[in-house]
Write a protein that holds these residues in place. Structure first.
Motif, PDB file in Angstrom:
ATOM      1  N   GLU A  40      -6.441  -4.688 -10.050  1.00 37.70           N
ATOM      2  CA  GLU A  40      -7.893  -4.833  -9.904  1.00 37.70           C
ATOM      3  C   GLU A  40      -8.312  -4.707  -8.439  1.00 37.70           C
ATOM      4  O   GLU A  40      -9.347  -4.091  -8.123  1.00 37.70           O
ATOM      5  CB  GLU A  40      -8.344  -6.177 -10.475  1.00 37.70           C
ATOM      6  CG  GLU A  40      -8.279  -6.248 -12.000  1.00 37.70           C
ATOM      7  CD  GLU A  40      -8.529  -7.642 -12.528  1.00 37.70           C
ATOM      8  OE1 GLU A  40      -9.030  -7.763 -13.665  1.00 37.70           O
ATOM      9  OE2 GLU A  40      -8.212  -8.618 -11.808  1.00 37.70           O
ATOM     10  N   LEU A  41      -7.527  -5.276  -7.538  1.00 38.23           N
ATOM     11  CA  LEU A  41      -7.822  -5.153  -6.104  1.00 38.23           C
ATOM     12  C   LEU A  41      -7.685  -3.702  -5.649  1.00 38.23           C
ATOM     13  O   LEU A  41      -8.477  -3.214  -4.832  1.00 38.23           O
ATOM     14  CB  LEU A  41      -6.884  -6.051  -5.292  1.00 38.23           C
ATOM     15  CG  LEU A  41      -7.148  -7.554  -5.378  1.00 38.23           C
ATOM     16  CD1 LEU A  41      -6.013  -8.329  -4.719  1.00 38.23           C
ATOM     17  CD2 LEU A  41      -8.477  -7.903  -4.708  1.00 38.23           C
ATOM     18  N   GLU A  42      -6.669  -3.006  -6.165  1.00 41.24           N
ATOM     19  CA  GLU A  42      -6.476  -1.592  -5.838  1.00 41.24           C
ATOM     20  C   GLU A  42      -7.673  -0.773  -6.304  1.00 41.24           C
ATOM     21  O   GLU A  42      -8.182   0.094  -5.571  1.00 41.24           O
ATOM     22  CB  GLU A  42      -5.187  -1.092  -6.495  1.00 41.24           C
ATOM     23  CG  GLU A  42      -4.868   0.353  -6.182  1.00 41.24           C
ATOM     24  CD  GLU A  42      -3.537   0.789  -6.791  1.00 41.24           C
ATOM     25  OE1 GLU A  42      -3.385   1.998  -7.054  1.00 41.24           O
ATOM     26  OE2 GLU A  42      -2.665  -0.082  -7.003  1.00 41.24           O
TER      27      GLU A  42
ATOM     28  N   ILE B   5      -4.432  -5.565   2.656  1.00 37.23           N
ATOM     29  CA  ILE B   5      -4.761  -6.615   1.678  1.00 37.23           C
ATOM     30  C   ILE B   5      -3.690  -7.701   1.693  1.00 37.23           C
ATOM     31  O   ILE B   5      -2.489  -7.409   1.623  1.00 37.23           O
ATOM     32  CB  ILE B   5      -4.851  -6.039   0.246  1.00 37.23           C
ATOM     33  CG1 ILE B   5      -5.765  -4.809   0.211  1.00 37.23           C
ATOM     34  CG2 ILE B   5      -5.323  -7.107  -0.737  1.00 37.23           C
ATOM     35  CD1 ILE B   5      -5.609  -3.987  -1.048  1.00 37.23           C
ATOM     36  N   ASP B   6      -4.148  -8.949   1.774  1.00 36.60           N
ATOM     37  CA  ASP B   6      -3.250 -10.086   1.567  1.00 36.60           C
ATOM     38  C   ASP B   6      -3.727 -10.823   0.323  1.00 36.60           C
ATOM     39  O   ASP B   6      -4.836 -11.362   0.296  1.00 36.60           O
ATOM     40  CB  ASP B   6      -3.263 -11.024   2.771  1.00 36.60           C
ATOM     41  CG  ASP B   6      -2.356 -12.236   2.566  1.00 36.60           C
ATOM     42  OD1 ASP B   6      -1.474 -12.166   1.691  1.00 36.60           O
ATOM     43  OD2 ASP B   6      -2.529 -13.242   3.291  1.00 36.60           O
ATOM     44  N   ALA B   7      -2.896 -10.815  -0.699  1.00 36.07           N
ATOM     45  CA  ALA B   7      -3.244 -11.503  -1.946  1.00 36.07           C
ATOM     46  C   ALA B   7      -2.226 -12.590  -2.255  1.00 36.07           C
ATOM     47  O   ALA B   7      -2.044 -12.979  -3.410  1.00 36.07           O
ATOM     48  CB  ALA B   7      -3.318 -10.493  -3.090  1.00 36.07           C
ATOM     49  N   GLY B   8      -1.567 -13.101  -1.219  1.00 36.52           N
ATOM     50  CA  GLY B   8      -0.543 -14.122  -1.407  1.00 36.52           C
ATOM     51  C   GLY B   8      -1.139 -15.509  -1.578  1.00 36.52           C
ATOM     52  O   GLY B   8      -2.355 -15.698  -1.500  1.00 36.52           O
TER      53      GLY B   8
ATOM     54  N   HIS C 283      -4.199   5.032   1.991  1.00 39.73           N
ATOM     55  CA  HIS C 283      -5.545   4.463   2.039  1.00 39.73           C
ATOM     56  C   HIS C 283      -5.506   2.948   2.200  1.00 39.73           C
ATOM     57  O   HIS C 283      -6.372   2.373   2.861  1.00 39.73           O
ATOM     58  CB  HIS C 283      -6.322   4.820   0.760  1.00 39.73           C
ATOM     59  CG  HIS C 283      -6.668   6.269   0.654  1.00 39.73           C
ATOM     60  ND1 HIS C 283      -7.456   6.913   1.580  1.00 39.73           N
ATOM     61  CD2 HIS C 283      -6.328   7.207  -0.272  1.00 39.73           C
ATOM     62  CE1 HIS C 283      -7.593   8.180   1.232  1.00 39.73           C
ATOM     63  NE2 HIS C 283      -6.910   8.392   0.110  1.00 39.73           N
ATOM     64  N   PHE C 284      -4.511   2.313   1.582  1.00 41.53           N
ATOM     65  CA  PHE C 284      -4.431   0.850   1.647  1.00 41.53           C
ATOM     66  C   PHE C 284      -2.984   0.415   1.422  1.00 41.53           C
ATOM     67  O   PHE C 284      -2.128   1.197   0.975  1.00 41.53           O
ATOM     68  CB  PHE C 284      -5.349   0.205   0.592  1.00 41.53           C
ATOM     69  CG  PHE C 284      -4.970   0.539  -0.816  1.00 41.53           C
ATOM     70  CD1 PHE C 284      -4.047  -0.230  -1.518  1.00 41.53           C
ATOM     71  CD2 PHE C 284      -5.528   1.637  -1.454  1.00 41.53           C
ATOM     72  CE1 PHE C 284      -3.687   0.096  -2.812  1.00 41.53           C
ATOM     73  CE2 PHE C 284      -5.185   1.967  -2.754  1.00 41.53           C
ATOM     74  CZ  PHE C 284      -4.259   1.196  -3.432  1.00 41.53           C
ATOM     75  N   ALA C 285      -2.725  -0.846   1.739  1.00 39.51           N
ATOM     76  CA  ALA C 285      -1.394  -1.416   1.492  1.00 39.51           C
ATOM     77  C   ALA C 285      -1.542  -2.918   1.292  1.00 39.51           C
ATOM     78  O   ALA C 285      -2.429  -3.553   1.873  1.00 39.51           O
ATOM     79  CB  ALA C 285      -0.452  -1.117   2.657  1.00 39.51           C
ATOM     80  N   PHE C 286      -0.648  -3.490   0.453  1.00 42.10           N
ATOM     81  CA  PHE C 286      -0.581  -4.931   0.245  1.00 42.10           C
ATOM     82  C   PHE C 286       0.466  -5.524   1.188  1.00 42.10           C
ATOM     83  O   PHE C 286       1.485  -4.888   1.473  1.00 42.10           O
ATOM     84  CB  PHE C 286      -0.197  -5.254  -1.202  1.00 42.10           C
ATOM     85  CG  PHE C 286      -1.300  -5.054  -2.191  1.00 42.10           C
ATOM     86  CD1 PHE C 286      -2.115  -6.113  -2.577  1.00 42.10           C
ATOM     87  CD2 PHE C 286      -1.540  -3.796  -2.742  1.00 42.10           C
ATOM     88  CE1 PHE C 286      -3.131  -5.925  -3.498  1.00 42.10           C
ATOM     89  CE2 PHE C 286      -2.559  -3.595  -3.665  1.00 42.10           C
ATOM     90  CZ  PHE C 286      -3.359  -4.666  -4.041  1.00 42.10           C
ATOM     91  N   TYR C 287       0.209  -6.741   1.634  1.00 39.97           N
ATOM     92  CA  TYR C 287       1.211  -7.430   2.452  1.00 39.97           C
ATOM     93  C   TYR C 287       2.419  -7.773   1.597  1.00 39.97           C
ATOM     94  O   TYR C 287       2.286  -8.273   0.477  1.00 39.97           O
ATOM     95  CB  TYR C 287       0.631  -8.713   3.055  1.00 39.97           C
ATOM     96  CG  TYR C 287       1.685  -9.573   3.709  1.00 39.97           C
ATOM     97  CD1 TYR C 287       2.246  -9.203   4.927  1.00 39.97           C
ATOM     98  CD2 TYR C 287       2.137 -10.746   3.093  1.00 39.97           C
ATOM     99  CE1 TYR C 287       3.229  -9.980   5.529  1.00 39.97           C
ATOM    100  CE2 TYR C 287       3.111 -11.527   3.690  1.00 39.97           C
ATOM    101  CZ  TYR C 287       3.657 -11.139   4.899  1.00 39.97           C
ATOM    102  OH  TYR C 287       4.628 -11.898   5.493  1.00 39.97           O
ATOM    103  N   ASN C 288       3.596  -7.468   2.126  1.00 42.20           N
ATOM    104  CA  ASN C 288       4.845  -7.770   1.439  1.00 42.20           C
ATOM    105  C   ASN C 288       5.737  -8.552   2.394  1.00 42.20           C
ATOM    106  O   ASN C 288       6.152  -8.043   3.437  1.00 42.20           O
ATOM    107  CB  ASN C 288       5.541  -6.468   1.015  1.00 42.20           C
ATOM    108  CG  ASN C 288       6.768  -6.721   0.160  1.00 42.20           C
ATOM    109  OD1 ASN C 288       7.341  -7.818   0.197  1.00 42.20           O
ATOM    110  ND2 ASN C 288       7.186  -5.731  -0.602  1.00 42.20           N
TER     111      ASN C 288
END
Length: 649
Positions: A338-340, A370-373, A394-399
């Protein structure tokens, strides 16, 4: 009559004693009030500062050091807070792995802001302080009433310890200068004495005229003192209220971005500390620096305002972080998918939305981190943003498994090592010989920087310069190299070259230092400045201006690593270069690769017609040396002809 005189004198002495006691009590009350006011100011200062540079700020800066612009913004914010509270300094510190106290933020005096002298910046070292260390180790508030002295002055202080959610320890401190306290105490003493004296002089005629009314007079004086004390108390209460109102106003202002009117980074941290959000998104505008350079800062600022307003129209409640970055907080729980979808929808709508620039419409694009932690962090979202940029996504999540934070910690440690090396004089120059192909003798040297670490290991530039270029230490390294090289060659006849980056050329203070140094050491006529081919072409106007200034003083110019970039020959002609240094990747295989040989021979022929000399880099064998001689190269440099080595002044 004699009895009346005796009563009068007894009453008179009683009056004097009463006057002295009242004066002392007034002074003591004023002194306590001053101390209480000072302590209140210190407490309000550290409480307000903890909202601005608290847990979120430290999670961010200890993982990824702030830029110079971000550091300057924090300095200005804390300075305004210090002025409003009437304290001298407000600051935060941490203990580094070596046990040294280091500033993570600090206010400044006006003189420090205007001159830069004694200005405290991020991660500057502070002298050992047992009270600060005690606050960090015991996790208890420490009042330093010993009125300690340091390089900034003599202060009374408070140190309040904090711990971030990830376990990072820091203290928020505030200082009031002892001189200011002494002035208030002196003023209170003067008021007490003056009040007593006025009361005495005012009462003396009545004592002489109405001896039998001493008691009534004493009562009247006591009432006047009490009335005056009540008035002073009311004034103090009004002043405290005004200061509290001003502090709240300042905190409110410090939560707002001046340019866009949006809530800023400090407000974002404040909100995340108090409300559980499900995701944090950072948006970085593409090519904003180029827009600023092309259209001007005024239009760039207007674009930022338009961007902020557009995000508001989408109902996203944006924050402006700094420069070309905005942030969004997502309250409702959403999946990664959903965030993507949200981010891609945002990017597509942004591309389709026209922004007005100089009566023209332009489209903007962004990269998103994006940080969704479970524990949202600006540092984590910033790491994700950098990962998206590095991977051209375009975007990346924090891992948390990508080990990026460990790299940031390594960067901080290396920055500290560079800082220590500069302070200890362990940034030194090596010099590599450049021989003439005609005579075989050494005619020139190239200056190469080295760093010696605390274990006496020699660190090559590839291992530390890139990190230095991202900090304010880089200009200091350049100036150190310039000063050492000019001092070494001021009494020698050989030419010597120094590599300059575009950062050096665009830094007016560095250019000024170069001019002053080559003139004062009388080395202008045998110094050569080497400029990378790619950097020179990308910033041609700035490079052309610099080369003209240097050649006017008598210096020479070389284009470095020539043959691997995409230079315009027209620009090379305009630069009027004296040397063309041929890139080592062409020279290494010249004896075995006919194509490389053709390219090098063409460069040599071009340079000859231009009236410039050529230098072949990476000459590592006799075979290469013989080959470059046959095609007309004028100079050779490499391990075969001479390795870099230090040289005495």
């Amino acid at each position: 009559m004699q009895l009346d005189a005796k009563k009068f004198f007894l009453a008179f002495f009683f009056f004097l004693a009463t006057l002295i006691v009242l004066g002392y009590l007034y002074f003591d009350r004023e002194q306590k009030q001053i101390n209480q006011t000072i302590n209140n100011s210190l407490e309000r200062s550290v409480e307000a500062a903890s909202l601005i540079v608290g847990d979120r700020y430290h999670e961010k800066v200890l993982a990824s050091p702030p830029s110079e612009i971000e550091d300057a913004d924090t300095i200005k914010t804390l300075t305004a807070l210090a002025h409003a509270e009437g304290v001298e300094y407000i600051y935060t510190l941490v203990l580094d792995p070596q046990g040294k106290l280091r500033f993570t933020s600090s206010s400044a005096r006006n003189s420090e802001l205007s001159t830069g002298k004694n200005l405290t910046r991020f991660f500057d070292v502070y002298t050992p302080n047992t009270e600060m260390e005690r606050a960090l180790k015991t996790n208890k508030i420490v009042w330093d009433m010993k009125e300690r002295a340091d390089q900034w002055g003599k202060f009374r202080s408070v140190f309040v310890p904090h711990t971030t959610p990830s376990g990072k320890r820091y203290i928020v401190g505030a200082d009031i200068e002892v001189g200011s306290i002494q002035k208030l105490s002196n003023a209170a003493a003067f008021k007490s004495i003056a009040m007593s004296l006025v009361m005495f002089i005012g009462a003396l005629p009545f004592l002489l005229m109405y001896r039998n009314r001493l008691r009534q007079t004493a009562d009247l004086l006591r009432e006047e003192v009490e009335y005056a004390t009540d008035e002073l108390r009311e004034v103090n209460e009004i002043l405290e209220t005004k200061v509290e109102e001003k502090t709240k106003e300042l905190i409110s202002q410090s939560f707002k971005d001046v340019l866009t009117g949006l809530p800023n980074r400090h407000r974002l941290q404040y909100d995340m500390d108090r409300t559980p959000y499900s995701a944090l998104i950072i948006l970085n505008m593409h090519n904003f620096r180029e827009i600023n350079d092309f259209f001007g800062i005024k239009i760039g600022d207007d674009l930022l305002r338009q961007m902020g307003h557009w995000l508001e129209t989408l109902g996203l409640n944006p924050y402006r972080l700094s420069g070309d970055e905005f942030a969004l907080l997502i309250e409702t729980k959403q999946t990664d998918q959903e965030l993507e979808t949200l981010c891609m929808h945002l990017i597509h709508r942004l591309i389709d939305h026209p922004f007005n620039v100089a009566e023209e419409s332009v489209s903007l694009n962004v990269t998103i981190g994006i940080d969704a932690g479970p524990n949202l962090s600006l540092a984590h979202a910033d790491i994700a943003l950098h990962q998206a940029k590095e991977n051209s996504r375009h975007f990346a999540f924090y891992n948390s498994h990508n080990m990026v934070e460990e790299q940031y910690q390594a960067n901080i440690a290396l920055t500290s090592t560079i800082h220590k090396a500069l302070n200890a004089g362990r940034i030194i120059c090596y010099y590599q010989p450049i021989i003439s192909m005609q005579t075989g003798r050494i005619e020139k040297y190239e200056t190469l920087v080295r760093m010696i670490d605390e274990k006496a290991n020699i660190i090559p530039p590839l291992d530390f310069l890139k990190t230095a270029q991202r900090t304010r230490l880089y200009p200091q390294i350049t100036k150190t190299v310039i000063a050492q090289a000019c001092e070494t060659f001021k009494n020698r006849s050989e030419e010597f070259s120094i590599n300059l980056s575009i950062r050096d050329i665009l830094d007016s203070a560095t250019v000024r230092f170069i001019e002053e140094t080559i003139v004062s050491t009388d080395t202008a006529h045998h110094i050569v400045f080497e400029i990378l081919e790619s950097e020179g072409i990308e910033n041609f106007d700035a490079v052309l201006s610099f080369t003209q200034r240097m050649k006017h003083l008598g210096a020479k110019i070389a284009v470095d690593d020539f043959g691997t970039g995409y230079s315009s020959l027209e620009n090379i002609l305009k630069l009027n270069v004296d040397y063309i240094k041929i890139d080592g990747s062409l020279i290494r295989n010249i004896a075995h690769d006919p194509k490389h040989a053709i390219v090098v021979e063409s460069i040599a022929d071009f340079a000859s017609k231009l009236g410039a000399q050529t230098v072949a880099e990476y000459v590592e064998s006799e075979e290469i040396l013989k080959h470059i001689k046959t095609i007309g190269i004028t100079h050779a440099q490499g391990y075969y002809t001479g390795k870099p080595a230090p040289m005495a002044y």
